[in-house]
Write a protein that holds these residues in place. Structure first.
Motif, mmCIF file in Angstrom:
data_model
loop_
_atom_site.group_PDB
_atom_site.id
_atom_site.type_symbol
_atom_site.label_atom_id
_atom_site.label_comp_id
_atom_site.label_asym_id
_atom_site.label_seq_id
_atom_site.Cartn_x
_atom_site.Cartn_y
_atom_site.Cartn_z
ATOM 1 N N THR A 1 -10.097 3.608 -12.814
ATOM 2 C CA THR A 1 -9.918 3.506 -11.372
ATOM 3 C C THR A 1 -11.265 3.171 -10.744
ATOM 4 O O THR A 1 -12.276 3.792 -11.062
ATOM 5 C CB THR A 1 -9.389 4.829 -10.796
ATOM 6 O OG1 THR A 1 -8.108 5.117 -11.374
ATOM 7 C CG2 THR A 1 -9.245 4.739 -9.281
ATOM 8 N N ASN B 1 0.832 -1.197 0.000
ATOM 9 C CA ASN B 1 0.000 0.000 0.000
ATOM 10 C C ASN B 1 0.873 1.255 0.000
ATOM 11 O O ASN B 1 2.108 1.167 -0.111
ATOM 12 C CB ASN B 1 -0.972 -0.016 1.180
ATOM 13 C CG ASN B 1 -0.263 -0.012 2.533
ATOM 14 O OD1 ASN B 1 0.940 0.247 2.624
ATOM 15 N ND2 ASN B 1 -0.995 -0.305 3.591
ATOM 16 N N LYS B 2 0.247 2.397 0.176
ATOM 17 C CA LYS B 2 0.974 3.664 0.109
ATOM 18 C C LYS B 2 1.978 3.811 1.247
ATOM 19 O O LYS B 2 2.926 4.591 1.159
ATOM 20 C CB LYS B 2 -0.019 4.819 0.122
ATOM 21 C CG LYS B 2 -0.882 4.904 -1.131
ATOM 22 C CD LYS B 2 -1.839 6.085 -1.057
ATOM 23 C CE LYS B 2 -2.686 6.172 -2.327
ATOM 24 N NZ LYS B 2 -3.644 7.319 -2.292
ATOM 25 N N ARG B 3 1.760 3.084 2.332
ATOM 26 C CA ARG B 3 2.691 3.132 3.466
ATOM 27 C C ARG B 3 3.825 2.126 3.329
ATOM 28 O O ARG B 3 4.662 2.006 4.226
ATOM 29 C CB ARG B 3 1.935 2.874 4.768
ATOM 30 C CG ARG B 3 0.869 3.934 5.091
ATOM 31 C CD ARG B 3 0.202 3.612 6.415
ATOM 32 N NE ARG B 3 -0.802 4.599 6.769
ATOM 33 C CZ ARG B 3 -1.503 4.597 7.891
ATOM 34 N NH1 ARG B 3 -1.311 3.628 8.780
ATOM 35 N NH2 ARG B 3 -2.397 5.530 8.134
ATOM 36 N N GLY B 4 3.805 1.366 2.234
ATOM 37 C CA GLY B 4 4.832 0.358 2.034
ATOM 38 C C GLY B 4 4.542 -0.959 2.726
ATOM 39 O O GLY B 4 5.407 -1.850 2.762
ATOM 40 N N GLU C 1 -8.981 -3.934 0.412
ATOM 41 C CA GLU C 1 -7.591 -4.119 0.838
ATOM 42 C C GLU C 1 -7.539 -4.486 2.318
ATOM 43 O O GLU C 1 -8.215 -3.865 3.143
ATOM 44 C CB GLU C 1 -6.798 -2.837 0.598
ATOM 45 C CG GLU C 1 -5.334 -2.916 1.001
ATOM 46 C CD GLU C 1 -4.578 -1.634 0.705
ATOM 47 O OE1 GLU C 1 -4.104 -1.502 -0.434
ATOM 48 O OE2 GLU C 1 -4.496 -0.759 1.603
ATOM 49 N N ALA D 1 -8.379 2.085 -6.892
ATOM 50 C CA ALA D 1 -7.198 1.551 -7.553
ATOM 51 C C ALA D 1 -7.584 1.024 -8.935
ATOM 52 O O ALA D 1 -8.765 0.975 -9.292
ATOM 53 C CB ALA D 1 -6.570 0.434 -6.713
ATOM 54 N N ILE E 1 -10.594 0.648 -1.382
ATOM 55 C CA ILE E 1 -9.715 1.718 -1.846
ATOM 56 C C ILE E 1 -9.975 1.978 -3.329
ATOM 57 O O ILE E 1 -10.621 1.172 -4.006
ATOM 58 C CB ILE E 1 -8.224 1.352 -1.654
ATOM 59 C CG1 ILE E 1 -7.870 0.118 -2.529
ATOM 60 C CG2 ILE E 1 -7.911 1.091 -0.191
ATOM 61 C CD1 ILE E 1 -6.390 -0.141 -2.611
#
Length: 518
Positions: A482, A417-420, A488, A456, A454
């Motif tokens: 999208t 995800n965006k936080r890794g 998620e 995506a 989310i």
């Protein structure tokens, strides 16, 4: 039917039996096994009446604007099927003919299934002309006509699927428009008559009602500046009859409308343009239909081609949609809207009306028969709705191109995800905001799981688009979309065995998936 320009009347005379030249009172009888059926609604699209105790009716038709006389089939009955699958509920008005009769068959509709399909787009041409750059299992064979792909995948699966449903339970179909593609009617012979023949040859196994889509409007009709787009609808009317009508099945009242106002004039910037709008004559007719709707109706289903409410637009309705819903809302019944057009999946709670939902259906053609996946990653599907005693009890989309992949697509390898953080993602095309999820790690339920939907893009769709070839990457209409139906989950432990259980808007367990992050 819709008000008609003089030119449209002339063309209609060439395509259909002669339209009445003067006001006339038509009459006839609605009967089941020779006995009249009382209380059946008979209409010409402008006015309506009910059959008497003998099943007889009289109706004064409009001398300029009526093209058909038709019935709203009552619950507990069905009409005969024409050409194997087309409901015989209408008669084209013929000059000099005053009597129009209808026959019904009594059937048990306490339980039934409704198969809903959208955007079939049979053009009668090969969409993938050469082998893809990277051959994938889902690719259609190079050079295969889309009509053949339709029979080989959709129709073959539907025949087998219907056979496996419980015996004695009726199954009906509803097609939400764009059966063909008007730009290919003349060049490839992929017109509406060709579509009907394809369904006949392929053995469409269920009686199927239809709605008109934007691609059922004839591109030869140009510069339509007012509400009357009948000139562009003549081919549809010749093949399928009225562009708006109602019918009843097992305590459910169905209202099929045309929400495509065809324009086709250059002032709007491109050809074959249209507005998503329900015309005033249909609003007026629905007010009459609502008044005559059976008293024992338990649910109302609306069907039209273009979406009327979208999550992505905050649920703002398309033009005149609420005017139609307002005509029926006083009955305080559950209402469901069925739409297509966008080749995507989306479910919406219509906040302005209690207990009202809209379901946007993925396309049967996927990405216009280049490959059987839609731009949001939803597979090409048909959707089964289950009704029991007039109540909608469940729904399920059926992936007919990949029978092993149903209800969701799993992404668990190398997804961050965006936080890794390493995560599991599911593309769940039937997802609705009212769904709930339970999550277990190594068999123990997670009290507060980090699970959410989310926005995506779908990786499989991207892969197929990149590798199909034939220059399709240049096509703007095949651009990857999208979507917000990606679910998620961030695991508490990256080494845990994860089980995700999904419960749908009906409170039923829809699927469970056991996996790990990899």
């Amino acid at each position: 039917m819709k008000k008609t320009l003089f030119g449209a009347v002339v063309i209609l005379a060439l395509l259909l039996p002669v339209t009445p030249a003067e006001a006339a009172t038509v009459r006839g009888k609605v009967a089941c096994e020779g006995r009249g059926v009382k209380g059946v609604v008979v209409t010409d699209g402008i006015s309506a009446t009910l059959t008497n105790e003998k099943g007889a009716y009289k109706l004064r038709t409009d001398n300029k604007h009526s093209h058909f006389v038709y019935i709203s089939t009552p619950s507990g009955y069905e009409v005969p099927a024409v050409r194997g699958f087309m409901p015989d509920f209408y008669r084209a008005l013929v000059k000099g003919t005053r009597e129009y009769n209808f026959s019904l068959k009594a059937v048990d509709q306490s339980k039934y299934h409704l198969i809903v399909s959208a955007d079939i787009h049979v053009r009668n041409r090969a969409m993938t002309r050469t082998e893809p750059i990277k051959r994938m299992a889902l690719n259609h064979p190079a050079g295969e006509l889309d009509s053949t792909s339709f029979r080989r995948t959709y129709l073959a699966t539907l025949r087998d699927y219907v056979k496996q449903l419980p015996s004695g339970v009726k199954v009906y179909g509803l097609n939400l428009g764009d059966m063909s593609n008007e730009s290919h009617w003349r060049r490839y012979g992929g017109d509406l008559e060709n579509f009907i023949k394809v369904c006949e040859r392929g053995g469409l196994p269920i009686q199927t009602y239809t709605a008109i889509g934007n691609h059922e409007h004839d591109m030869k009709a140009r510069d339509i500046f007012d509400d009357d787009d009948t000139e562009a609808e003549l081919a549809y009317m010749k093949s399928f009859g009225p562009t708006y009508y109602s019918f009843n099945i097992g305590g459910v009242h169905y209202v099929v409308l045309d929400n495509v106002k065809y324009c086709n004039h250059k002032s709007l910037g491109k050809d074959r343009n249209y507005e998503v709008r329900i015309t005033q004559d249909q609003i007026d007719w629905t007010a009459l239909d609502a008044k005559l709707m059976p008293k024992d109706t338990k649910h109302i289903v609306f069907a039209w081609h273009c979406p009327s409410h979208r999550r992505r637009t905050g649920g703002k309705p398309s033009h005149n949609t609420n005017a139609v819903l307002d005509n029926y809302a006083s009955r305080n019944l559950p209402m469901t809207i069925l739409t297509g057009h966008n080749h995507q999946a989306e479910t919406v709670t219509v906040a302005a009306y209690p207990n009202t939902m809209e379901y946007l259906h993925p396309s049967v053609s996927g990405s216009w028969w280049y490959y059987p996946v839609c731009s949001d990653g939803a597979p090409a599907t048909f959707t089964r709705y289950d009704f029991v005693e007039g109540k909608l009890s469940s729904r399920e989309s059926v992936n007919f191109s990949d029978r092993a992949e149903q209800r969701y697509r799993l992404y668990n390898k190398g997804v961050v995800n965006k936080r890794g953080e390493r995560v599991v993602r599911l593309n769940v095309w039937d997802w609705h905001p009212e769904w709930r999820f339970e999550v277990y790690e190594d068999g123990k339920r997670v009290a507060k799981p980090r699970i959410s939907n989310i926005k995506a893009k779908d990786a499989l769709y991207d892969e197929m688009r990149e590798n199909t070839g034939n220059g399709i990457k240049k096509f703007g209409f095949l651009r990857t979309a999208t979507t917000d139906h990606i679910v998620e989950y961030v695991p508490q432990s990256e080494n845990a065995e994860i089980c995700i259980v999904a419960f749908d808007e009906f409170g039923k367990e829809y699927f469970s998936v056991t996996t790990r992050v990899e």
